[in-house]
Design a protein around this motif. Structure first.
Motif, PDB file in Angstrom:
ATOM      1  N   SER A 184       0.828  -1.211   0.000  1.00 19.79           N
ATOM      2  CA  SER A 184       0.000   0.000   0.000  1.00 19.79           C
ATOM      3  C   SER A 184       0.862   1.260   0.000  1.00 19.79           C
ATOM      4  CB  SER A 184      -0.947  -0.002   1.195  1.00 19.79           C
ATOM      5  OG  SER A 184      -0.242   0.264   2.395  1.00 19.79           O
ATOM      6  N   GLN A 185       2.098   1.141   0.440  1.00 19.86           N
ATOM      7  CA  GLN A 185       3.020   2.288   0.412  1.00 19.86           C
ATOM      8  C   GLN A 185       3.669   2.443  -0.953  1.00 19.86           C
ATOM      9  OE1 GLN A 185       3.063   4.221   2.917  1.00 19.86           O
ATOM     10  NE2 GLN A 185       3.055   3.140   4.865  1.00 19.86           N
ATOM     11  N   GLY A 186       3.464   1.449  -1.827  1.00 18.24           N
ATOM     12  CA  GLY A 186       4.043   1.544  -3.158  1.00 18.24           C
ATOM     13  C   GLY A 186       5.326   0.753  -3.328  1.00 18.24           C
ATOM     14  N   VAL A 187       5.661  -0.063  -2.333  1.00 21.17           N
ATOM     15  CA  VAL A 187       6.874  -0.868  -2.437  1.00 21.17           C
ATOM     16  C   VAL A 187       6.657  -1.978  -3.472  1.00 21.17           C
ATOM     17  CG1 VAL A 187       8.451  -2.422  -1.208  1.00 21.17           C
ATOM     18  CG2 VAL A 187       7.533  -0.402  -0.054  1.00 21.17           C
ATOM     19  N   GLN A 188       7.534  -2.058  -4.456  1.00 19.14           N
ATOM     20  CA  GLN A 188       7.423  -3.069  -5.504  1.00 19.14           C
ATOM     21  C   GLN A 188       8.517  -4.122  -5.408  1.00 19.14           C
ATOM     22  OE1 GLN A 188       7.491  -0.719  -9.064  1.00 19.14           O
ATOM     23  NE2 GLN A 188       5.449   0.129  -8.740  1.00 19.14           N
ATOM     24  N   SER A 189       9.622  -3.747  -4.792  1.00 21.67           N
ATOM     25  CA  SER A 189      10.735  -4.684  -4.646  1.00 21.67           C
ATOM     26  C   SER A 189      11.514  -4.320  -3.395  1.00 21.67           C
ATOM     27  CB  SER A 189      11.644  -4.626  -5.891  1.00 21.67           C
ATOM     28  OG  SER A 189      12.200  -3.330  -6.024  1.00 21.67           O
ATOM     29  N   VAL A 190      12.346  -5.254  -2.972  1.00 21.03           N
ATOM     30  CA  VAL A 190      13.228  -4.988  -1.842  1.00 21.03           C
ATOM     31  C   VAL A 190      14.678  -5.066  -2.319  1.00 21.03           C
ATOM     32  CG1 VAL A 190      11.699  -5.737  -0.002  1.00 21.03           C
ATOM     33  CG2 VAL A 190      13.130  -7.432  -1.161  1.00 21.03           C
ATOM     34  N   PRO A 191      15.589  -4.350  -1.701  1.00 17.27           N
ATOM     35  CA  PRO A 191      15.364  -3.465  -0.564  1.00 17.27           C
ATOM     36  C   PRO A 191      14.696  -2.153  -0.971  1.00 17.27           C
ATOM     37  CG  PRO A 191      17.668  -3.358  -1.231  1.00 17.27           C
ATOM     38  CD  PRO A 191      17.020  -4.434  -2.067  1.00 17.27           C
ATOM     39  N   ALA A 192      13.909  -1.611  -0.053  1.00 19.08           N
ATOM     40  CA  ALA A 192      13.265  -0.318  -0.278  1.00 19.08           C
ATOM     41  C   ALA A 192      13.244   0.450   1.033  1.00 19.08           C
ATOM     42  CB  ALA A 192      11.852  -0.509  -0.799  1.00 19.08           C
ATOM     43  N   LEU A 193      13.346   1.744   0.890  1.00 10.17           N
ATOM     44  CA  LEU A 193      13.341   2.606   2.070  1.00 10.17           C
ATOM     45  C   LEU A 193      12.157   3.549   1.981  1.00 10.17           C
ATOM     46  CD1 LEU A 193      15.078   3.390   4.606  1.00 10.17           C
ATOM     47  CD2 LEU A 193      16.192   5.087   3.141  1.00 10.17           C
ATOM     48  N   TRP A 194      11.331   3.522   3.020  1.00  9.58           N
ATOM     49  CA  TRP A 194      10.185   4.433   3.104  1.00  9.58           C
ATOM     50  C   TRP A 194      10.616   5.595   3.982  1.00  9.58           C
ATOM     51  CZ3 TRP A 194       7.316   6.660   6.938  1.00  9.58           C
ATOM     52  CH2 TRP A 194       6.093   7.214   6.576  1.00  9.58           C
ATOM     53  N   LEU A 195      10.478   6.775   3.424  1.00 12.08           N
ATOM     54  CA  LEU A 195      11.015   7.955   4.106  1.00 12.08           C
ATOM     55  C   LEU A 195      10.063   9.117   3.860  1.00 12.08           C
ATOM     56  CD1 LEU A 195      13.906   8.074   5.440  1.00 12.08           C
ATOM     57  CD2 LEU A 195      14.675   9.181   3.345  1.00 12.08           C
ATOM     58  N   ASP A 196       9.475   9.632   4.923  1.00 10.33           N
ATOM     59  CA  ASP A 196       8.607  10.808   4.772  1.00 10.33           C
ATOM     60  C   ASP A 196       7.556  10.618   3.682  1.00 10.33           C
ATOM     61  OD1 ASP A 196       9.864  12.264   6.787  1.00 10.33           O
ATOM     62  OD2 ASP A 196      11.348  13.079   5.421  1.00 10.33           O
ATOM     63  N   GLY A 197       6.985   9.438   3.610  1.00  8.63           N
ATOM     64  CA  GLY A 197       5.908   9.211   2.645  1.00  8.63           C
ATOM     65  C   GLY A 197       6.375   8.858   1.244  1.00  8.63           C
ATOM     66  N   GLN A 198       7.683   8.833   1.026  1.00  4.07           N
ATOM     67  CA  GLN A 198       8.224   8.479  -0.281  1.00  4.07           C
ATOM     68  C   GLN A 198       8.861   7.091  -0.201  1.00  4.07           C
ATOM     69  OE1 GLN A 198       8.246  10.483  -3.010  1.00  4.07           O
ATOM     70  NE2 GLN A 198       7.590  12.418  -2.106  1.00  4.07           N
ATOM     71  N   VAL A 199       8.721   6.327  -1.286  1.00  4.88           N
ATOM     72  CA  VAL A 199       9.371   5.019  -1.334  1.00  4.88           C
ATOM     73  C   VAL A 199      10.553   5.080  -2.284  1.00  4.88           C
ATOM     74  CG1 VAL A 199       9.142   2.599  -2.013  1.00  4.88           C
ATOM     75  CG2 VAL A 199       7.280   3.736  -0.810  1.00  4.88           C
ATOM     76  N   PHE A 200      11.692   4.648  -1.802  1.00  2.00           N
ATOM     77  CA  PHE A 200      12.895   4.594  -2.633  1.00  2.00           C
ATOM     78  C   PHE A 200      13.332   3.140  -2.783  1.00  2.00           C
ATOM     79  CE2 PHE A 200      12.873   8.754  -0.583  1.00  2.00           C
ATOM     80  CZ  PHE A 200      12.900   9.559  -1.709  1.00  2.00           C
ATOM     81  N   HIS A 201      13.225   2.631  -4.002  1.00  2.00           N
ATOM     82  CA  HIS A 201      13.702   1.285  -4.291  1.00  2.00           C
ATOM     83  C   HIS A 201      15.204   1.376  -4.514  1.00  2.00           C
ATOM     84  CE1 HIS A 201       9.419   1.256  -5.450  1.00  2.00           C
ATOM     85  NE2 HIS A 201       9.448   0.072  -4.879  1.00  2.00           N
ATOM     86  N   ILE A 202      15.948   0.562  -3.812  1.00  2.00           N
ATOM     87  CA  ILE A 202      17.411   0.655  -3.826  1.00  2.00           C
ATOM     88  C   ILE A 202      17.980  -0.587  -4.505  1.00  2.00           C
ATOM     89  CG2 ILE A 202      19.457   0.874  -2.380  1.00  2.00           C
ATOM     90  CD1 ILE A 202      17.381   1.941  -0.203  1.00  2.00           C
ATOM     91  N   ASN A 203      18.589  -0.388  -5.664  1.00  3.74           N
ATOM     92  CA  ASN A 203      19.037  -1.535  -6.461  1.00  3.74           C
ATOM     93  C   ASN A 203      17.890  -2.547  -6.544  1.00  3.74           C
ATOM     94  OD1 ASN A 203      21.513  -0.357  -6.974  1.00  3.74           O
ATOM     95  ND2 ASN A 203      22.539  -1.351  -5.263  1.00  3.74           N
ATOM     96  N   PHE A 204      18.183  -3.806  -6.744  1.00  6.84           N
ATOM     97  CA  PHE A 204      17.094  -4.780  -6.842  1.00  6.84           C
ATOM     98  C   PHE A 204      17.503  -6.103  -6.223  1.00  6.84           C
ATOM     99  CE2 PHE A 204      14.797  -8.255  -8.765  1.00  6.84           C
ATOM    100  CZ  PHE A 204      13.480  -7.828  -8.638  1.00  6.84           C
ATOM    101  N   GLY A 205      16.765  -6.512  -5.205  1.00  9.04           N
ATOM    102  CA  GLY A 205      17.042  -7.796  -4.572  1.00  9.04           C
ATOM    103  C   GLY A 205      16.002  -8.832  -4.938  1.00  9.04           C
ATOM    104  N   ALA A 206      14.732  -8.493  -4.709  1.00  4.41           N
ATOM    105  CA  ALA A 206      13.634  -9.413  -4.994  1.00  4.41           C
ATOM    106  C   ALA A 206      12.356  -8.621  -5.186  1.00  4.41           C
ATOM    107  CB  ALA A 206      13.463 -10.404  -3.843  1.00  4.41           C
ATOM    108  N   ALA A 207      11.481  -9.150  -6.041  1.00  2.15           N
ATOM    109  CA  ALA A 207      10.181  -8.505  -6.242  1.00  2.15           C
ATOM    110  C   ALA A 207       9.275  -8.829  -5.068  1.00  2.15           C
ATOM    111  CB  ALA A 207       9.553  -8.990  -7.541  1.00  2.15           C
TER     112      ALA A 207
END
Lengths: 78, 78
Positions: free
Chosen positions: B50-73
């Protein structure tokens, strides 16, 4: 002594969001952050490529490259 | 008052590198960092989606999602 952090970007909307939120969240006591606009500083493209940067925005930190979301491919910048 | 930061991961090598380098580089004076292992805490999967995370690793910060490189969907985790 502070570690160097380099934020590679191209002024794109995804880049601006990452710079204002993620890059700005780094601990200023531990990191000296250098923003590099690869669209304007094309002389830094080769350096970015050699570090493993494939797209922007990307953050170089302690020898590791972290691609943050996706704004533009490096190959489209120069 | 500190802002909340959530680091979503799945224990993968890409995730561990991002946690030890990027997530650990956040300013502890401004952020309370919560690491969430989505492989072990599958009850948090719906929240991450619901936060918009599509893959990990991801960092949720102040309402924004940042996908960092790509580990797994995210779809491969539960």
């Amino acid at each position: 002594m502070k570690s160097k952090a380099i934020f590679y970007h191209a002024g794109c909307p995804v880049c601006v969001t990452a710079e204002q939120n993620l890059a700005a969240a780094l601990d200023p006591a531990r990191f000296d952050l250098e923003p590099v606009h690869l669209g304007e500083q094309s002389s830094r493209l080769a350096e970015a490529k050699s570090q493993g940067v494939q797209s922007v925005p990307a953050l170089w930190l302690d020898g590791q490259v972290f691609h943050i979301n996706f704004g533009a491919a490096l190959g489209d910048l120069g």
